[in-house]
Design a protein around this motif. Structure first.
Motif, PDB file in Angstrom:
ATOM      1  N   PRO A 187      -2.265   6.279  10.969  1.00  0.00           N
ATOM      2  CA  PRO A 187      -2.760   5.088  10.269  1.00  0.00           C
ATOM      3  C   PRO A 187      -3.161   5.419   8.832  1.00  0.00           C
ATOM      4  O   PRO A 187      -3.581   6.532   8.523  1.00  0.00           O
ATOM      5  CB  PRO A 187      -3.978   4.668  11.088  1.00  0.00           C
ATOM      6  N   ILE A 188      -2.981   4.443   7.972  1.00  0.00           N
ATOM      7  CA  ILE A 188      -3.376   4.591   6.570  1.00  0.00           C
ATOM      8  C   ILE A 188      -4.146   3.353   6.126  1.00  0.00           C
ATOM      9  O   ILE A 188      -3.990   2.279   6.697  1.00  0.00           O
ATOM     10  CB  ILE A 188      -2.167   4.804   5.636  1.00  0.00           C
ATOM     11  N   ILE A 189      -4.978   3.539   5.126  1.00  0.00           N
ATOM     12  CA  ILE A 189      -5.653   2.410   4.488  1.00  0.00           C
ATOM     13  C   ILE A 189      -4.660   1.851   3.476  1.00  0.00           C
ATOM     14  O   ILE A 189      -4.206   2.563   2.583  1.00  0.00           O
ATOM     15  CB  ILE A 189      -6.946   2.862   3.773  1.00  0.00           C
ATOM     16  N   ASP A 221      -7.363  -8.356   2.573  1.00  0.00           N
ATOM     17  CA  ASP A 221      -5.989  -7.893   2.686  1.00  0.00           C
ATOM     18  C   ASP A 221      -5.936  -6.428   3.124  1.00  0.00           C
ATOM     19  O   ASP A 221      -5.146  -6.055   3.996  1.00  0.00           O
ATOM     20  CB  ASP A 221      -5.263  -8.076   1.341  1.00  0.00           C
ATOM     21  N   VAL A 222      -6.780  -5.587   2.530  1.00  0.00           N
ATOM     22  CA  VAL A 222      -6.808  -4.161   2.899  1.00  0.00           C
ATOM     23  C   VAL A 222      -7.238  -3.991   4.357  1.00  0.00           C
ATOM     24  O   VAL A 222      -6.618  -3.230   5.110  1.00  0.00           O
ATOM     25  CB  VAL A 222      -7.717  -3.359   1.941  1.00  0.00           C
ATOM     26  N   VAL A 223      -8.268  -4.700   4.776  1.00  0.00           N
ATOM     27  CA  VAL A 223      -8.741  -4.582   6.163  1.00  0.00           C
ATOM     28  C   VAL A 223      -7.654  -5.049   7.129  1.00  0.00           C
ATOM     29  O   VAL A 223      -7.326  -4.351   8.105  1.00  0.00           O
ATOM     30  CB  VAL A 223     -10.057  -5.372   6.369  1.00  0.00           C
ATOM     31  N   LYS A 224      -7.075  -6.186   6.868  1.00  0.00           N
ATOM     32  CA  LYS A 224      -6.041  -6.748   7.738  1.00  0.00           C
ATOM     33  C   LYS A 224      -4.853  -5.793   7.860  1.00  0.00           C
ATOM     34  O   LYS A 224      -4.386  -5.509   8.972  1.00  0.00           O
ATOM     35  CB  LYS A 224      -5.585  -8.100   7.172  1.00  0.00           C
ATOM     36  N   ASN A 225      -4.364  -5.267   6.752  1.00  0.00           N
ATOM     37  CA  ASN A 225      -3.195  -4.396   6.781  1.00  0.00           C
ATOM     38  C   ASN A 225      -3.511  -3.004   7.319  1.00  0.00           C
ATOM     39  O   ASN A 225      -2.664  -2.357   7.932  1.00  0.00           O
ATOM     40  CB  ASN A 225      -2.539  -4.334   5.404  1.00  0.00           C
TER      41      ASN A 225
END
Length: 170
Positions: free
Chosen positions: A67-69, A48-52
């Motif tokens: 961009p943000i993590i 989920d973190v990588v995708k978003n």
């Protein structure tokens, strides 16, 4: 990214191994969405973190904000629910100890400091336009114990003087 996915799920596993909670105690919506096992929960959160985060990068390339993590709102809410569950069932019951009370005072003092001095919060903690309180909470939650103790000692020297249990740590 692995730390993001692993820290909470590792804490859940440790609490289960210690007998503080049972697997069945985990909120059902969290188990259904994130998975039953540690590896499933970690994989779901990391994916989920990588995708978003990739989505955030693409938006930045198209002229959007930096961009943000980040994670999705849904997984973020479930993670918050799990954290609240852990505080209610595992962490806070132990906070009546001297160490728990002292740690609470350190965290509360730092949170209050950053709420009163929001200009000291780095811009990356304010990137989403969150409230000062949310940004202050994110700032304090991201600190290691050592950093929080050193900062509290610098900002509030008398605070730690009353707690001998921090001797040698600051």
């Amino acid at each position: 990214v692995a730390v993001v996915g692993d820290s909470l799920t590792a804490a859940i596993n440790a609490a289960i191994r210690a007998g503080a909670i049972a697997g069945e105690d985990i909120p059902e919506h969290a188990s259904q969405r994130l998975g039953q096992r540690h590896s499933e929960r970690v994989e779901t959160v990391i994916t989920d973190v990588v995708k978003n985060s990739l989505r955030s990068m693409a938006e930045a390339q198209d002229g959007g904000p930096s961009p943000i993590i980040t994670m999705s709102e849904e997984v973020g809410e479930i993670t918050t629910d799990l954290r609240n569950f852990m505080f209610d069932r595992v962490y806070l019951p132990l906070s009546d100890s001297e160490q728990g009370i002292a740690a609470q005072r350190v965290v509360e003092s730092l949170f209050t400091h950053y709420c009163s001095n929001p200009e000291e919060i780095p811009s990356e903690f304010r990137a989403n336009g969150d409230s000062v309180e949310r940004s202050a909470a994110d700032m304090v939650c991201g600190m290691t114990d050592q950093y929080a103790l050193r900062l509290a000692a610098r900002l509030y020297p008398d605070l730690l003087d009353s707690f001998t249990l921090f001797e040698g740590r600051v």
